[in-house]
Design an enzyme around this catalytic site. Structure first.
Site, PDB file in Angstrom:
ATOM      1  N   GLU A 203     -10.043  -9.737  -7.380  1.00 32.69           N
ATOM      2  CA  GLU A 203      -9.103  -8.699  -7.210  1.00 32.69           C
ATOM      3  C   GLU A 203      -7.690  -8.566  -8.227  1.00 32.69           C
ATOM      4  OE1 GLU A 203      -9.957  -8.383  -2.414  1.00 32.69           O
ATOM      5  OE2 GLU A 203      -8.056  -9.241  -3.103  1.00 32.69           O
TER       6      GLU A 203
ATOM      7  N   HIS B 219      -2.215  -5.237   1.482  1.00 41.87           N
ATOM      8  CA  HIS B 219      -3.511  -6.091   1.234  1.00 41.87           C
ATOM      9  C   HIS B 219      -3.252  -7.325   0.922  1.00 41.87           C
ATOM     10  CE1 HIS B 219      -7.691  -6.903  -0.117  1.00 41.87           C
ATOM     11  NE2 HIS B 219      -7.020  -7.487  -1.316  1.00 41.87           N
TER      12      HIS B 219
ATOM     13  N   THR C 270      -5.643  -6.871  10.529  1.00 37.88           N
ATOM     14  CA  THR C 270      -5.758  -5.815   9.930  1.00 37.88           C
ATOM     15  C   THR C 270      -5.305  -4.590  10.922  1.00 37.88           C
ATOM     16  OG1 THR C 270      -8.068  -6.709   9.160  1.00 37.88           O
ATOM     17  CG2 THR C 270      -7.681  -4.300   8.918  1.00 37.88           C
TER      18      THR C 270
ATOM     19  N   ASN D 204      -2.012  -0.163   6.931  1.00 39.92           N
ATOM     20  CA  ASN D 204      -1.446  -1.192   7.342  1.00 39.92           C
ATOM     21  C   ASN D 204      -0.705  -1.915   6.414  1.00 39.92           C
ATOM     22  OD1 ASN D 204      -3.430  -1.867   5.716  1.00 39.92           O
ATOM     23  ND2 ASN D 204      -4.675  -3.177   6.959  1.00 39.92           N
TER      24      ASN D 204
ATOM     25  N   PHE E 256     -15.242   3.662   7.196  1.00 40.01           N
ATOM     26  CA  PHE E 256     -13.933   3.936   6.868  1.00 40.01           C
ATOM     27  C   PHE E 256     -13.509   3.891   5.262  1.00 40.01           C
ATOM     28  CE2 PHE E 256     -14.232  -0.818   7.528  1.00 40.01           C
ATOM     29  CZ  PHE E 256     -13.613  -1.093   6.413  1.00 40.01           C
TER      30      PHE E 256
ATOM     31  N   ARG F   5      -2.385 -14.678   4.322  1.00 37.18           N
ATOM     32  CA  ARG F   5      -3.125 -13.690   5.115  1.00 37.18           C
ATOM     33  C   ARG F   5      -2.359 -14.187   6.612  1.00 37.18           C
ATOM     34  NH1 ARG F   5      -7.445 -10.152   4.394  1.00 37.18           N
ATOM     35  NH2 ARG F   5      -8.110 -10.688   6.340  1.00 37.18           N
TER      36      ARG F   5
ATOM     37  N   TYR G 187     -12.410  -1.906  -3.521  1.00 39.21           N
ATOM     38  CA  TYR G 187     -13.031  -2.204  -2.197  1.00 39.21           C
ATOM     39  C   TYR G 187     -14.495  -2.001  -2.276  1.00 39.21           C
ATOM     40  CZ  TYR G 187      -8.363  -2.037   0.072  1.00 39.21           C
ATOM     41  OH  TYR G 187      -7.096  -2.350   0.372  1.00 39.21           O
TER      42      TYR G 187
ATOM     43  N   LYS H 181       0.827  -1.183  -0.076  1.00 37.78           N
ATOM     44  CA  LYS H 181      -0.063  -0.020   0.083  1.00 37.78           C
ATOM     45  C   LYS H 181       0.963   1.427   0.130  1.00 37.78           C
ATOM     46  CE  LYS H 181      -3.968  -1.968   2.170  1.00 37.78           C
ATOM     47  NZ  LYS H 181      -4.946  -2.097   3.394  1.00 37.78           N
TER      48      LYS H 181
ATOM     49  N   ARG I  81       2.468  -6.894   8.773  1.00 39.31           N
ATOM     50  CA  ARG I  81       1.530  -5.688   9.436  1.00 39.31           C
ATOM     51  C   ARG I  81       2.366  -5.322  10.922  1.00 39.31           C
ATOM     52  NH1 ARG I  81      -4.471  -7.329   7.379  1.00 39.31           N
ATOM     53  NH2 ARG I  81      -4.415  -5.869   5.606  1.00 39.31           N
TER      54      ARG I  81
HETATM   55  N1  UDP Z   1      -9.571  -0.346   7.355  1.00 41.17           N
HETATM   56  C1  UDP Z   1      -9.834   0.807   7.931  1.00 41.17           C
HETATM   57  N2  UDP Z   1     -10.282   1.008   9.151  1.00 41.17           N
HETATM   58  C2  UDP Z   1     -11.043  -0.328   9.745  1.00 41.17           C
HETATM   59  C3  UDP Z   1     -10.884  -1.286   8.872  1.00 41.17           C
HETATM   60  C4  UDP Z   1     -10.468  -1.331   7.764  1.00 41.17           C
HETATM   61  O1  UDP Z   1      -9.311   1.978   7.565  1.00 41.17           O
HETATM   62  O2  UDP Z   1     -11.729   0.193  10.699  1.00 41.17           O
HETATM   63  C5  UDP Z   1      -9.104  -0.189   5.892  1.00 41.17           C
HETATM   64  C6  UDP Z   1      -7.575  -1.295   6.066  1.00 41.17           C
HETATM   65  O3  UDP Z   1      -6.740  -0.286   5.377  1.00 41.17           O
HETATM   66  C7  UDP Z   1      -8.022  -2.676   5.888  1.00 41.17           C
HETATM   67  C8  UDP Z   1      -8.830  -2.278   4.535  1.00 41.17           C
HETATM   68  O4  UDP Z   1      -9.752  -1.220   5.135  1.00 41.17           O
HETATM   69  O5  UDP Z   1      -7.041  -3.083   5.487  1.00 41.17           O
HETATM   70  C9  UDP Z   1     -10.040  -3.576   4.391  1.00 41.17           C
HETATM   71  O6  UDP Z   1     -10.507  -3.841   5.382  1.00 41.17           O
HETATM   72  P1  UDP Z   1     -10.529  -5.125   5.799  1.00 41.17           P
HETATM   73  O7  UDP Z   1     -11.660  -5.419   6.865  1.00 41.17           O
HETATM   74  O8  UDP Z   1     -11.094  -6.240   4.662  1.00 41.17           O
HETATM   75  O9  UDP Z   1      -9.266  -5.778   6.286  1.00 41.17           O
HETATM   76  P2  UDP Z   1      -8.350  -6.908   5.598  1.00 41.17           P
HETATM   77  O10 UDP Z   1      -8.902  -7.763   4.918  1.00 41.17           O
HETATM   78  O11 UDP Z   1      -7.372  -5.652   4.858  1.00 41.17           O
HETATM   79  O12 UDP Z   1      -7.338  -7.268   6.706  1.00 41.17           O
HETATM   80 MG    MG Z   2     -10.303  -7.792   3.454  1.00 38.58          MG
END
Ligand code: UDP
Ligand code: MG
Length: 132
Positions: free
Chosen positions: A126, A115, A91, A112, A57, A85, A49, A10, A102
């Site tokens: 994706e 992705h 996250t 973070n 968010f 993952r 997204y 990112k 992360r």
């Molecule tokens: N994100 C954020 N605030 C939150 C949760 C998520 O800004 O409270 C952002 C963060 O960059 C995250 C992305 O949105 O990686 C996608 O969220 P997701 O819940 O899918 O998390 P991930 O799959 O990336 O762990």
């Molecule tokens: Mg996700």
């Protein structure tokens, strides 16, 4: 099962010059099938997204993801989606297990560092944003 998955480095991580460090953490665990640097358009980020549309968010996330270049990395391997993952971590970098990408390179729950696709369906949706 051999799977393909998408990792994105990112804008926070490209700005911090940790692209090489992050690639090092996946190169020994997966086959790298593609790498491309690009800057997402607002349209692309909104579509990428789309599953988060309407969440509090979402708009800030789109702004962040278009704020600078990202690196899309196509990875392949046995159970690659779940294994990536695990390497990426939770996250919220503060909650991510020690040694995960992360935990090492993330700043906060938005910035973070990376992705990673979370399911075969997500990977299928994706990957074409970066690799046709
Ligand atoms: N994100 C954020 N605030 C939150 C949760 C998520 O800004 O409270 C952002 C963060 O960059 C995250 C992305 O949105 O990686 C996608 O969220 P997701 O819940 O899918 O998390 P991930 O799959 O990336 O762990
Ligand atoms: Mg996700």
């Amino acid at each position: 099962m051999v799977e393909r998955t998408l990792m994105i480095i990112k804008p926070d991580a490209t700005a911090r010059k940790v692209i090489g460090d992050i690639i090092s953490m996946v190169e020994d665990k997966f086959e790298i099938r593609g790498i491309i640097m690009k800057t997402l358009t607002v349209e692309e980020a909104r579509e990428f997204y789309a599953v988060h549309k309407g969440k509090p968010f979402y708009e800030a996330l789109v702004e962040f993801m278009t704020s600078g270049p990202v690196v899309g990395i196509l990875l392949e391997g046995e159970n690659a989606i779940k294994r990536l993952r695990e390497v990426v971590g939770a996250t919220d970098p503060k909650k991510a297990a020690p040694g995960t990408i992360r935990a090492k390179f993330g700043t906060d729950v938005q910035r973070n560092a990376v992705h990673a696709s979370d399911s075969p369906e997500s990977a299928g949706y994706e990957i074409p944003f970066f690799f046709k």
